[in-house]
Motif scaffolding. Structure first.
Motif, PDB file in Angstrom:
ATOM      1  N   GLY A  77       0.808  -1.214   0.000  1.00  0.00           N
ATOM      2  CA  GLY A  77       0.000   0.000   0.000  1.00  0.00           C
ATOM      3  C   GLY A  77       0.836   1.256   0.000  1.00  0.00           C
ATOM      4  N   ARG A  78       1.875   1.285   0.811  1.00  0.00           N
ATOM      5  CA  ARG A  78       2.753   2.461   0.837  1.00  0.00           C
ATOM      6  C   ARG A  78       3.454   2.639  -0.502  1.00  0.00           C
ATOM      7  NH1 ARG A  78       4.986   0.094   6.316  1.00  0.00           N
ATOM      8  NH2 ARG A  78       3.513   0.965   7.833  1.00  0.00           N
ATOM      9  N   SER A  79       3.894   1.538  -1.091  1.00  0.00           N
ATOM     10  CA  SER A  79       4.561   1.608  -2.385  1.00  0.00           C
ATOM     11  C   SER A  79       3.609   2.113  -3.464  1.00  0.00           C
ATOM     12  CB  SER A  79       5.113   0.233  -2.768  1.00  0.00           C
ATOM     13  OG  SER A  79       5.703   0.259  -4.053  1.00  0.00           O
ATOM     14  N   ALA A  80       2.384   1.604  -3.459  1.00  0.00           N
ATOM     15  CA  ALA A  80       1.389   2.059  -4.436  1.00  0.00           C
ATOM     16  C   ALA A  80       1.102   3.546  -4.271  1.00  0.00           C
ATOM     17  CB  ALA A  80       0.108   1.243  -4.291  1.00  0.00           C
ATOM     18  N   ASN A  81       0.978   4.007  -3.029  1.00  0.00           N
ATOM     19  CA  ASN A  81       0.759   5.434  -2.788  1.00  0.00           C
ATOM     20  C   ASN A  81       1.893   6.276  -3.353  1.00  0.00           C
ATOM     21  OD1 ASN A  81      -0.899   5.343   0.519  1.00  0.00           O
ATOM     22  ND2 ASN A  81      -1.701   5.054  -1.536  1.00  0.00           N
ATOM     23  N   ARG A  82       3.116   5.844  -3.133  1.00  0.00           N
ATOM     24  CA  ARG A  82       4.261   6.601  -3.657  1.00  0.00           C
ATOM     25  C   ARG A  82       4.258   6.649  -5.182  1.00  0.00           C
ATOM     26  NH1 ARG A  82       6.939   3.857   0.595  1.00  0.00           N
ATOM     27  NH2 ARG A  82       7.691   2.256  -0.850  1.00  0.00           N
ATOM     28  N   ALA A  83       3.795   5.570  -5.807  1.00  0.00           N
ATOM     29  CA  ALA A  83       3.793   5.479  -7.267  1.00  0.00           C
ATOM     30  C   ALA A  83       2.538   6.069  -7.897  1.00  0.00           C
ATOM     31  CB  ALA A  83       3.938   4.016  -7.686  1.00  0.00           C
ATOM     32  N   GLY A  84       1.585   6.538  -7.098  1.00  0.00           N
ATOM     33  CA  GLY A  84       0.346   7.078  -7.640  1.00  0.00           C
ATOM     34  C   GLY A  84      -0.601   6.019  -8.157  1.00  0.00           C
ATOM     35  N   VAL A  85      -0.494   4.798  -7.644  1.00  0.00           N
ATOM     36  CA  VAL A  85      -1.343   3.685  -8.060  1.00  0.00           C
ATOM     37  C   VAL A  85      -2.572   3.630  -7.143  1.00  0.00           C
ATOM     38  CG1 VAL A  85      -1.480   1.165  -8.230  1.00  0.00           C
ATOM     39  CG2 VAL A  85       0.583   2.365  -8.996  1.00  0.00           C
ATOM     40  N   PRO A  86      -3.790   3.607  -7.689  1.00  0.00           N
ATOM     41  CA  PRO A  86      -4.979   3.572  -6.827  1.00  0.00           C
ATOM     42  C   PRO A  86      -5.057   2.280  -6.019  1.00  0.00           C
ATOM     43  CG  PRO A  86      -5.597   3.230  -9.121  1.00  0.00           C
ATOM     44  CD  PRO A  86      -4.151   3.631  -9.126  1.00  0.00           C
ATOM     45  N   VAL A  87      -5.468   2.424  -4.763  1.00  0.00           N
ATOM     46  CA  VAL A  87      -5.577   1.283  -3.852  1.00  0.00           C
ATOM     47  C   VAL A  87      -7.030   1.159  -3.405  1.00  0.00           C
ATOM     48  CG1 VAL A  87      -4.659   0.175  -1.784  1.00  0.00           C
ATOM     49  CG2 VAL A  87      -3.246   1.832  -3.038  1.00  0.00           C
ATOM     50  N   VAL A  88      -7.544  -0.072  -3.449  1.00  0.00           N
ATOM     51  CA  VAL A  88      -8.922  -0.371  -3.035  1.00  0.00           C
ATOM     52  C   VAL A  88      -8.878  -1.262  -1.799  1.00  0.00           C
ATOM     53  CG1 VAL A  88     -11.101  -1.469  -3.698  1.00  0.00           C
ATOM     54  CG2 VAL A  88      -9.761  -0.201  -5.409  1.00  0.00           C
ATOM     55  N   LEU A  89      -9.688  -0.953  -0.810  1.00  0.00           N
ATOM     56  CA  LEU A  89      -9.787  -1.759   0.409  1.00  0.00           C
ATOM     57  C   LEU A  89     -11.110  -2.497   0.440  1.00  0.00           C
ATOM     58  CD1 LEU A  89      -8.805  -2.588   3.277  1.00  0.00           C
ATOM     59  CD2 LEU A  89      -9.960  -0.531   4.134  1.00  0.00           C
ATOM     60  N   ASP A  90     -11.051  -3.800   0.733  1.00  0.00           N
ATOM     61  CA  ASP A  90     -12.241  -4.612   0.990  1.00  0.00           C
ATOM     62  C   ASP A  90     -12.138  -5.098   2.433  1.00  0.00           C
ATOM     63  OD1 ASP A  90     -14.238  -6.559   1.192  1.00  0.00           O
ATOM     64  OD2 ASP A  90     -14.039  -7.148  -0.905  1.00  0.00           O
ATOM     65  N   PRO A  91     -12.847  -4.445   3.379  1.00  0.00           N
ATOM     66  CA  PRO A  91     -12.712  -4.755   4.801  1.00  0.00           C
ATOM     67  C   PRO A  91     -13.605  -5.921   5.234  1.00  0.00           C
ATOM     68  CG  PRO A  91     -14.182  -2.907   4.538  1.00  0.00           C
ATOM     69  CD  PRO A  91     -13.757  -3.308   3.152  1.00  0.00           C
ATOM     70  N   VAL A  92     -13.345  -7.095   4.704  1.00  0.00           N
ATOM     71  CA  VAL A  92     -14.222  -8.256   4.909  1.00  0.00           C
ATOM     72  C   VAL A  92     -14.408  -8.550   6.401  1.00  0.00           C
ATOM     73  CG1 VAL A  92     -14.567 -10.708   4.431  1.00  0.00           C
ATOM     74  CG2 VAL A  92     -13.459  -9.253   2.717  1.00  0.00           C
ATOM     75  N   GLY A  93     -15.645  -8.555   6.856  1.00  0.00           N
ATOM     76  CA  GLY A  93     -15.939  -8.916   8.240  1.00  0.00           C
ATOM     77  C   GLY A  93     -15.244  -8.049   9.273  1.00  0.00           C
ATOM     78  N   VAL A  94     -15.051  -6.757   8.960  1.00  0.00           N
ATOM     79  CA  VAL A  94     -14.244  -5.900   9.828  1.00  0.00           C
ATOM     80  C   VAL A  94     -14.794  -5.807  11.247  1.00  0.00           C
ATOM     81  CG1 VAL A  94     -15.447  -3.825   9.010  1.00  0.00           C
ATOM     82  CG2 VAL A  94     -13.190  -3.618  10.044  1.00  0.00           C
ATOM     83  N   GLY A  95     -16.094  -5.942  11.410  1.00  0.00           N
ATOM     84  CA  GLY A  95     -16.662  -5.834  12.739  1.00  0.00           C
ATOM     85  C   GLY A  95     -16.688  -7.125  13.528  1.00  0.00           C
ATOM     86  N   ALA A  96     -16.228  -8.229  12.920  1.00  0.00           N
ATOM     87  CA  ALA A  96     -16.382  -9.538  13.552  1.00  0.00           C
ATOM     88  C   ALA A  96     -15.438  -9.748  14.730  1.00  0.00           C
ATOM     89  CB  ALA A  96     -16.176 -10.642  12.515  1.00  0.00           C
ATOM     90  N   THR A  97     -14.204  -9.269  14.612  1.00  0.00           N
ATOM     91  CA  THR A  97     -13.205  -9.508  15.666  1.00  0.00           C
ATOM     92  C   THR A  97     -12.354  -8.270  15.872  1.00  0.00           C
ATOM     93  OG1 THR A  97     -11.474 -10.310  14.142  1.00  0.00           O
ATOM     94  CG2 THR A  97     -13.041 -11.954  14.999  1.00  0.00           C
TER      95      THR A  97
END
Length: 271
Positions: A77-97
């Motif tokens: 993610g940090r590398s993609a940010n530096r390169a200007g590459v879009p990053v998508v997050l899929d927070p699967v089950g984020v509230g479960a644990t």
């Protein structure tokens, strides 16, 4: 609205780097190939900085987490940010644990996300809205789902995609309500994970100032392809639908998407 990013995905064949879960990897890779993108599924930390920088988009999916995968996500993610590459997050089950909640908070603090895609329960967790969810299922709540999308978009300065029977896409200022799709989609595992990957493919070919439109088109094309795949099927034909859906993603045209699109722009309510 005009639909043109599907053709750009097919002509440019963007490389989409996925750090995803073991359940989703195969289906997501085949779905990306079908829509016209080029998938790579890799999570070895030793190559994350290099891979993320040379990809056209990065998709981070927390479905099956471990410490090594988290480190790989942070480096990529940090590398993609530096390169200007879009990053998508899929927070699967984020509230479960607590493990998932803590991981997502770390990712959100360390990485700039072009888009976040989840179901209503997952996105409500990110928005800090009370919601009753079970594991990775969407669950139910009293809050307006469109308002949840807008709240996530504002809080994390991103495009928020809440998928479900109705999809909501927002950048915090505008809200699109999408009604394409089929009840068969939630009957096949990781259909949401693939949607996150497809959003990555569409964002990969769009300028940053048009990510909202690209995400709306990605969800609309996905829903129209699903409708085509479900035509004539019984609600028990899960396996047949899964195969036909991959075929439909490969065959659907921009003209068909535009003709069948059920997109409206709505006012944003407060949560």
């Amino acid at each position: 609205m005009q639909f043109h990013y599907l053709a750009e995905v097919r002509s440019k064949n963007p490389l989409i780097h996925n750090i995803t879960n073991i359940v989703a990897a195969h289906f997501s890779a085949n779905g990306l190939l079908a829509v016209g993108a080029s998938p790579i599924m890799a999570d070895s930390v030793e190559e994350m900085e290099e891979l993320a920088a040379l990809s056209s988009a990065l998709v981070l999916n927390i479905g099956t987490l471990d410490a090594d995968k988290i480190q790989a996500m942070l480096v990529a993610g940090r590398s993609a940010n530096r390169a200007g590459v879009p990053v998508v997050l899929d927070p699967v089950g984020v509230g479960a644990t607590a493990f998932r909640r803590d991981t997502v908070q770390t990712l959100l603090q360390e990485i700039r996300f072009a888009a976040i895609r989840g179901n209503a329960g997952e996105m409500a967790q990110l928005a800090g809205v009370a919601w009753s969810a079970k594991g990775v299922d969407a669950g139910s709540g009293a809050a307006d789902v469109g308002a949840i999308a807008a709240a996530v978009a504002r809080r994390y300065e991103t495009v928020a995609v809440v998928s479900g029977e109705t999809d909501y896409v927002s950048d915090g200022l505008k809200l699109a309500v999408l009604n394409n799709g089929t009840p068969l989609l939630p009957s096949i595992t990781t259909s949401g994970c693939l949607l996150s990957a497809v959003c990555g493919a569409f964002l990969a070919v769009a300028p940053a100032n048009d990510y909202l439109a690209a995400a709306v088109e990605a969800c609309t094309a996905y829903g129209v392809a699903a409708e085509q795949a479900a035509a004539g099927l019984r609600n028990t034909q899960h396996g047949t639908f899964m195969i036909r859906f991959i075929d439909s993603l490969a065959a659907v045209t921009e003209e068909q998407v535009a003709a069948a699109a059920k997109v409206r722009w709505a006012d944003i309510e407060a949560v």
